[in-house]
Scaffold this motif. Structure first.
Motif, short mmCIF file in Angstrom:
data_model
loop_
_atom_site.label_atom_id
_atom_site.label_comp_id
_atom_site.label_asym_id
_atom_site.label_seq_id
_atom_site.Cartn_x
_atom_site.Cartn_y
_atom_site.Cartn_z
N LEU A 1 -0.42 57.22 -62.83
CA LEU A 1 0.83 56.63 -63.28
C LEU A 1 1.23 55.35 -62.70
O LEU A 1 1.73 54.61 -63.65
N SER A 2 1.39 55.35 -61.41
CA SER A 2 1.82 54.15 -60.86
C SER A 2 1.02 52.94 -60.98
O SER A 2 1.54 52.09 -61.36
N ARG A 3 -0.42 53.07 -61.31
CA ARG A 3 -1.17 51.81 -61.37
C ARG A 3 -1.04 51.35 -62.97
O ARG A 3 -1.21 50.34 -63.27
N ALA A 4 -1.20 52.50 -63.81
CA ALA A 4 -0.86 52.08 -65.31
C ALA A 4 0.39 51.60 -65.64
O ALA A 4 0.50 50.44 -66.57
N PHE A 5 1.45 52.07 -64.92
CA PHE A 5 2.66 51.35 -65.33
C PHE A 5 2.72 49.82 -64.77
O PHE A 5 3.30 48.97 -65.66
N ALA A 6 2.38 49.64 -63.48
CA ALA A 6 2.35 48.29 -63.22
C ALA A 6 1.62 47.42 -63.73
O ALA A 6 1.75 46.58 -64.24
N LYS A 7 0.24 48.01 -64.46
CA LYS A 7 -0.51 47.07 -65.34
C LYS A 7 0.23 46.76 -66.52
O LYS A 7 0.04 45.86 -67.20
N ARG A 8 1.07 47.86 -67.05
CA ARG A 8 1.62 47.66 -68.53
C ARG A 8 2.84 46.52 -68.47
O ARG A 8 3.21 45.80 -69.16
#
Length: 290
Positions: free
Chosen positions: A210-217
């Motif tokens: 969740l944390s890494r996907a949010f930052a990527k988005r």
């Protein structure tokens, strides 16, 4: 603080729960006290702040000085004592193995070792990342930020000092709808002490994914977005004439001091100074005076 142990005027230790389940923060300073040989069922990752801490581990004697990082695996025997008459001060983050295992997630791109290959590292960059995580863990109303910083620091340490070479790469695409759901959830519950686990449960992802996907988005991790939402709410309330202390609590900050630090960190001046420039009766050029 949830725990407080005092040996002498210069010996003390504070324990408190960490950012989430399975995490505990310890902050301590010892001059007279010496730890007997012992081990922990958890990972114990620490940072020496002052003095010299010596300890026996893996058949060798080590000396941790200011800025050094201590890396104990679960059930790894060690002791601990002062290296000089001045004693030593340090912080330690204890993590249940299940917490760190959850951060080692292939879907999130965090393929790192499960154990450290050495008990001590001199690494200023890693020390700074760990210092930020430890500071966040001690701050109320910052659990989202504290776990994000802790996971990033630990993943980085395992990548550098794990038993085998680690690989941190892009995470799998989690989908736009999931990320927008997480963003909307933050915007709705910004005043609460949100956790990575709570957000991850909302969208059906692991915490680190969740944390890494949010930052990527969105270009920033969830805790940075949360801080921006809180500050935006606070600015609106300030302009509406609400008192600073009331604004701080309503926006989700622990107190006015916490609010001041985060506001100045984003805008370069205190909330009161900003309001004096932006509120009724301010002159247009006031906004350029820090």
């Amino acid at each position: 603080m949830d725990g407080h142990l005092t040996h002498t005027r210069t010996d003390w230790a504070h324990f408190q729960p960490g950012a989430g389940a399975g995490m505990t923060l310890m902050q301590a300073h010892f001059t007279a006290h010496a730890f007997e040989r012992h081990s922990h069922p958890t990972y114990a990752v620490g940072l020496t702040h002052t003095g010299v801490q010596t300890f026996q581990c893996r058949g060798a004697r080590h000396a941790s000085q200011r800025g050094d990082v201590i890396l104990f695996n679960p059930d790894e025997p060690h002791d601990g004592s002062r290296g000089t008459d001045a004693g030593f001060g340090y912080s330690m983050l204890y993590l249940e193995p299940a917490v760190l295992q959850a951060w080692r997630d292939g879907a999130a791109g965090t393929r790192v070792a499960a154990y450290f290959r050495q008990p001590l590292a001199h690494d200023p960059q890693a020390a700074q990342a760990l210092h930020q995580a430890l500071a966040a863990a001690a701050q109320p109303q910052e659990r989202l930020r504290a776990e994000a910083l802790a996971s990033a620091a630990l993943i980085g340490l395992l990548q550098r000092y794990g038993e085998h070479t680690g690989d941190v790469s892009d995470c799998l695409d989690a989908g736009r709808d999931r990320m927008e759901q997480a963003r909307d959830y933050i915007a709705t519950y910004f005043a609460e002490d949100l956790t990575v686990e709570r957000l991850a449960q909302q969208v059906g992802l692991s915490r680190v994914h969740l944390s890494r996907a949010f930052a990527k988005r969105f270009g920033v991790p969830p805790h940075v977005y949360l801080n921006a939402v809180r500050l935006r709410q606070a600015q609106t309330a300030l302009l509406a004439g609400q008192p600073l202390a009331q604004v701080a609590l309503a926006a989700g900050f622990a107190d006015q001091s916490h609010f001041n630090r985060r506001f100045k960190g984003s805008f370069g001046l205190s909330p009161g100074a900003w309001l004096a420039q932006m509120g009724p009766g301010s002159r247009p050029w006031d906004t350029y005076i820090l």
